[in-house]
Structure formats: C-alpha cells, structure tokens
Design a protein around this motif. Sequence first.
Motif, mmCIF file in Angstrom:
data_model
loop_
_atom_site.group_PDB
_atom_site.id
_atom_site.type_symbol
_atom_site.label_atom_id
_atom_site.label_comp_id
_atom_site.label_asym_id
_atom_site.label_seq_id
_atom_site.Cartn_x
_atom_site.Cartn_y
_atom_site.Cartn_z
ATOM 1 N N ILE A 126 44.692 43.990 44.067
ATOM 2 C CA ILE A 126 44.467 43.451 45.023
ATOM 3 C C ILE A 126 45.367 42.679 46.056
ATOM 4 C CG2 ILE A 126 42.479 41.788 46.138
ATOM 5 C CD1 ILE A 126 40.841 42.223 43.756
ATOM 6 N N HIS A 127 46.416 41.990 45.360
ATOM 7 C CA HIS A 127 47.251 41.499 46.069
ATOM 8 C C HIS A 127 48.168 42.525 46.846
ATOM 9 C CE1 HIS A 127 46.828 37.314 45.283
ATOM 10 N NE2 HIS A 127 46.837 37.508 43.972
ATOM 11 N N GLU B 222 37.392 47.818 52.594
ATOM 12 C CA GLU B 222 38.938 48.467 52.645
ATOM 13 C C GLU B 222 39.711 48.283 51.637
ATOM 14 O OE1 GLU B 222 39.633 49.760 57.282
ATOM 15 O OE2 GLU B 222 38.923 47.760 57.211
ATOM 16 N N ILE B 223 39.771 46.786 51.365
ATOM 17 C CA ILE B 223 40.449 46.203 50.439
ATOM 18 C C ILE B 223 40.181 46.878 49.053
ATOM 19 C CG2 ILE B 223 41.306 44.311 49.227
ATOM 20 C CD1 ILE B 223 40.689 42.771 51.560
ATOM 21 N N ALA B 224 38.968 46.732 48.624
ATOM 22 C CA ALA B 224 38.139 47.451 47.517
ATOM 23 C C ALA B 224 38.900 48.876 47.339
ATOM 24 C CB ALA B 224 37.023 47.265 47.288
ATOM 25 N N GLN B 225 38.526 49.681 48.503
ATOM 26 C CA GLN B 225 38.892 51.127 48.421
ATOM 27 C C GLN B 225 40.457 51.344 47.996
ATOM 28 O OE1 GLN B 225 37.414 52.651 52.212
ATOM 29 N NE2 GLN B 225 35.392 52.954 51.320
ATOM 30 N N ASP C 37 52.858 55.623 42.109
ATOM 31 C CA ASP C 37 51.849 56.585 42.806
ATOM 32 C C ASP C 37 50.861 55.796 43.428
ATOM 33 O OD1 ASP C 37 51.646 59.162 39.923
ATOM 34 O OD2 ASP C 37 53.067 58.808 41.683
ATOM 35 N N PHE C 38 50.356 54.767 42.865
ATOM 36 C CA PHE C 38 49.585 54.003 43.425
ATOM 37 C C PHE C 38 49.838 53.105 44.666
ATOM 38 C CE2 PHE C 38 45.880 50.939 43.778
ATOM 39 C CZ PHE C 38 46.554 49.618 43.936
ATOM 40 N N LEU C 39 51.180 52.672 44.775
ATOM 41 C CA LEU C 39 51.860 52.205 45.916
ATOM 42 C C LEU C 39 51.763 53.317 47.121
ATOM 43 C CD1 LEU C 39 54.481 49.814 44.648
ATOM 44 C CD2 LEU C 39 52.555 49.172 45.474
ATOM 45 N N MET C 40 52.267 54.435 46.795
ATOM 46 C CA MET C 40 52.322 55.803 47.491
ATOM 47 C C MET C 40 51.015 55.782 48.317
ATOM 48 S SD MET C 40 55.120 58.241 45.552
ATOM 49 C CE MET C 40 54.941 59.396 46.967
ATOM 50 N N CYS C 41 49.957 55.899 47.462
ATOM 51 C CA CYS C 41 48.681 56.197 48.110
ATOM 52 C C CYS C 41 48.446 55.056 48.907
ATOM 53 C CB CYS C 41 47.529 56.017 46.748
ATOM 54 S SG CYS C 41 45.846 56.147 47.256
ATOM 55 N N MET C 42 48.564 53.777 48.824
ATOM 56 C CA MET C 42 48.286 52.762 49.742
ATOM 57 C C MET C 42 49.073 53.030 50.875
ATOM 58 S SD MET C 42 47.852 49.225 47.536
ATOM 59 C CE MET C 42 49.175 49.018 46.795
ATOM 60 N N GLU C 43 50.303 53.051 50.992
ATOM 61 C CA GLU C 43 51.251 53.622 52.030
ATOM 62 C C GLU C 43 50.563 54.552 52.852
ATOM 63 O OE1 GLU C 43 55.172 54.067 50.472
ATOM 64 O OE2 GLU C 43 55.547 52.179 49.929
ATOM 65 N N GLN C 44 50.203 55.664 52.213
ATOM 66 C CA GLN C 44 49.368 56.456 52.871
ATOM 67 C C GLN C 44 48.395 56.208 53.943
ATOM 68 O OE1 GLN C 44 48.753 59.874 50.378
ATOM 69 N NE2 GLN C 44 50.786 60.264 49.927
ATOM 70 N N ARG C 45 47.401 55.358 52.990
ATOM 71 C CA ARG C 45 46.299 54.859 53.684
ATOM 72 C C ARG C 45 46.382 53.860 54.771
ATOM 73 N NH1 ARG C 45 41.815 53.810 48.930
ATOM 74 N NH2 ARG C 45 42.153 55.508 47.978
ATOM 75 N N VAL C 46 47.601 53.149 54.622
ATOM 76 C CA VAL C 46 48.176 52.271 55.781
ATOM 77 C C VAL C 46 48.631 53.017 56.992
ATOM 78 C CG1 VAL C 46 49.667 50.489 56.322
ATOM 79 C CG2 VAL C 46 48.614 50.502 54.354
ATOM 80 N N LEU C 47 49.301 54.205 56.591
ATOM 81 C CA LEU C 47 49.709 55.006 57.784
ATOM 82 C C LEU C 47 48.423 55.704 58.565
ATOM 83 C CD1 LEU C 47 52.669 56.861 56.216
ATOM 84 C CD2 LEU C 47 52.896 55.275 57.931
ATOM 85 N N ALA D 188 42.330 49.274 46.831
ATOM 86 C CA ALA D 188 43.006 48.632 45.505
ATOM 87 C C ALA D 188 42.209 49.455 44.245
ATOM 88 C CB ALA D 188 42.570 46.929 45.267
ATOM 89 N N GLY D 189 41.221 50.108 44.724
ATOM 90 C CA GLY D 189 40.586 51.123 43.615
ATOM 91 C C GLY D 189 39.625 49.955 42.580
ATOM 92 N N VAL D 190 39.077 49.001 43.211
ATOM 93 C CA VAL D 190 38.105 48.091 42.538
ATOM 94 C C VAL D 190 36.804 47.911 43.170
ATOM 95 C CG1 VAL D 190 40.037 46.813 41.554
ATOM 96 C CG2 VAL D 190 39.220 46.073 43.790
ATOM 97 N N SER D 191 36.057 47.239 42.706
ATOM 98 C CA SER D 191 34.673 47.112 43.411
ATOM 99 C C SER D 191 34.796 45.909 44.805
ATOM 100 C CB SER D 191 33.661 46.769 42.601
ATOM 101 O OG SER D 191 33.733 45.395 42.125
ATOM 102 N N ILE D 192 33.949 46.056 45.658
ATOM 103 C CA ILE D 192 33.732 44.937 46.557
ATOM 104 C C ILE D 192 33.389 43.680 45.943
ATOM 105 C CG2 ILE D 192 32.385 44.046 48.688
ATOM 106 C CD1 ILE D 192 31.995 47.064 49.318
ATOM 107 N N ALA D 193 32.817 43.592 44.902
ATOM 108 C CA ALA D 193 32.293 42.380 44.303
ATOM 109 C C ALA D 193 33.497 41.729 43.666
ATOM 110 C CB ALA D 193 31.218 42.426 43.047
ATOM 111 N N THR D 194 34.704 42.718 43.151
ATOM 112 C CA THR D 194 35.773 42.139 42.550
ATOM 113 C C THR D 194 36.460 41.203 43.462
ATOM 114 O OG1 THR D 194 35.484 43.829 40.666
ATOM 115 C CG2 THR D 194 37.823 42.850 41.160
ATOM 116 N N VAL D 195 36.638 42.036 44.602
ATOM 117 C CA VAL D 195 37.357 41.451 45.769
ATOM 118 C C VAL D 195 36.788 40.121 46.162
ATOM 119 C CG1 VAL D 195 38.362 41.983 48.153
ATOM 120 C CG2 VAL D 195 38.207 43.843 46.443
ATOM 121 N N SER D 196 35.604 40.112 46.252
ATOM 122 C CA SER D 196 34.894 38.890 46.863
ATOM 123 C C SER D 196 35.213 37.790 45.755
ATOM 124 C CB SER D 196 33.381 39.099 46.828
ATOM 125 O OG SER D 196 32.808 37.800 47.377
#
Length: 373
Positions: free
Chosen positions: A63-64, A33-36, A7-17, A38-46
């Motif tokens: 994140i990967h 955008e990466i944080a949104q 479900d998580f991958l499908m959600c990302m694919e929809q966002r990519v489209l 991946a469902g994590v905070s911007i600080a975590t991505v950083s």
Amino acid sequence: MKIIYIDFLMCMEQRVLQRNSRSMESYMTTYKEIAQCAGVSIATVSRMLNDSGYVSEEAQQRIHCAISQLKYVSPRVPEALLRQNIREIAFYTEDLVNPYYIMTYQGMVEQARVNGYRVVLCGKPDFENIGQFAQGVIFSNEYLARYYLEKWDNPYHVPIVCMHTGSSFRLERSVPCVTADMTEVQEKAIAYLLKKGKRSIIYATPIPASENIRTQAYLHSMRDYALPSRILSLSGDEVALLSSSVQNTYAEASYLALGVDAFTAGQKIARRYAGEIARLPGPRAILCYNDELALGLYRELRRMGYRIPGDFGLLGIDGSSAVKYIDCRLSTVDLFPGRQGKKCVELLHAILHREKYHYRNRIAVKIREGDTV
C-alpha cells in the motif's frame, strides 16, 4: 522474492503511466485505485489509512508503494471542510418502484426540509467518493448496509442509518436503525384475523423463511396461539429448516431474496396453491409478507373465480399507498413508512450534531381495516 517485488513495482509504474495519460491534475486517486495497484482489498486500504484494524506488514508495504507511485494525498481534511457546506443526505434503495419506499422517501424529504437538508435518491449501490457529496447516508435495508460495510468499510467515515426490514442476520458493527417490531406486527395480525373468525391462517412469503424475521415472528405467534403454521413460499430451500416447527410447508423451488417482484410472486403463489388452500378448514385467511404480495394474490385469486373475502381473507403488511389500486380496500398492518422516513432523517441529524440517540428506534404499528378480511 526480489524478482517478484521488481515485477510488482514495474506493474505499478505501468499503471501510473496509464494514469498520467489521462491528466493527473484532474484525476483524484481513490481507495479503489490504491487497492487495485497494491493488489489488496479496498477494506484493507481503508483499515491502514484510517488506522482502524490489523493489516499485515506485506500488505502495508504494498500500500505504501502504491501511495507513493500514485501520488495519493489524504482527502480527510479537505473533505471535512467540504462537508461543512454539504447539506445533502443520500438515500440508497435498490427498489425504485415499490410504493413503500416511495412513501419512505417522501417522509425523508419532509423532515429533511425542516432540518435544512436535501435527500438524494440513489438507485445504484455505487459508493465511490460518497463522502464528497453526502453528509450522511440512509440505507433502505440491512442488506445494503452489510454490502457497504463489508465491501467498502465506510472509508470516508460518513454517518450511516439503516432501515431494518426483518432479516435475522447481524451486521458486523452497530448501525443505528429504524424498524417496526415484527413480533408485534404478527401478533396484532393474527389476533385480528382470529377476531374476524378465521380458523386457518396461512402465511405467504416470496423470500426464504430462514432469513426473515417476519416469517419467524409468524411462527412464534402461531405457536403462542397453539395454531398450526402453514407457509406458502417461492423458495424451496427452507423446507428442511422449518419442518420441525411447521406442520405444513408448501414450497416451489424458484428465486429468492430482496428485490423480488412481490406482486408477481403473489400471482404465482395463487396459481400454485389456491386449490390446496381451499381444502383447508374455513374460514381461511392468507397473511402476506407485504402489500404487494397481497395485491398479486388478490388479482390472481379473483381471476381464478375465488371470492375475497368469501373464500379467502387477505391481510397485507406495510401500509403502502398501493393498497388503493384494487376495486376494494386492502386490509393491512400499517408500518407507517412515511414516519419511518422522517425518523431516519431525525436520527441522522442527531448523529451529525452529536446529540443523544437510540441505536434501535421502533415505529408503532396499527391494523388498517379494509374490505379483504
């Protein structure tokens, strides 16, 4: 677990489209955008991309996946090359009408011209892609610096400098700052008022005393002189906190914190407490949090029929250009805002050129005598 992951991958694919429909070639992927995705905070991505802190294995996997789906390319190298040609400094302040910050900005512009920079005035805390247009950042106060570090974690590693305005909290990391010693400010102010024969020295502030070094320095200095401390405040939450060290604390439950209209606050304080203050032993003086508050008090007290300095002496703090906008000269403790602005640019220039610098840079203060004491 597999269902959730699919479900998580499908959600990302929809966002990519969705992103592809907006033309990927002209759209730059950001940490946000990466944080949104991946469902994590911007600080975590950083922290992960800059290898600057702990990130859980699950968050790393998310994140990967987001990076792969969004076709993210690290901007570090092109930004480093781009920054070589950037000669701009961003000055962030939420108060674009306070004369104090206008004078500070003027000082920055003067020094930036000497060092070959331009200063961009930013009135909104929008830090996305800040590394693409600024070689360095100056924050007008520690509140903005804290917000930037906590919410964004300085993802572009842009050098930052902070003007310290007097809060008691500590930032999570060391940030070079320019400040005036508030203990020195209050000691000079109280010594000056006593020299002028004032027996009752009251302090007026628009923000919570428990959060502010200016108020704490007033309390400390009054104790040194063995004088009773009296505070006029628009925030009611500090009564209990200060009752042990303040003999008389007047408080009106209202708004608080930075960005408050200090002029209006001064008018409200005058309307609420003028009668009570007038009953204190004279001669009396009101030491104000800043010049704007003093001007508001002056305007309202005069309207109410009180004499300045006959009934009340008024002493501001800041030394802003606004002191001239009354029918007499406002007495104030000059913090030299123009000098502070220049010092901020000098400090940032030293950081950018890897020269030696001090983390805490103090500006000497001086009593500017006027007609209100």
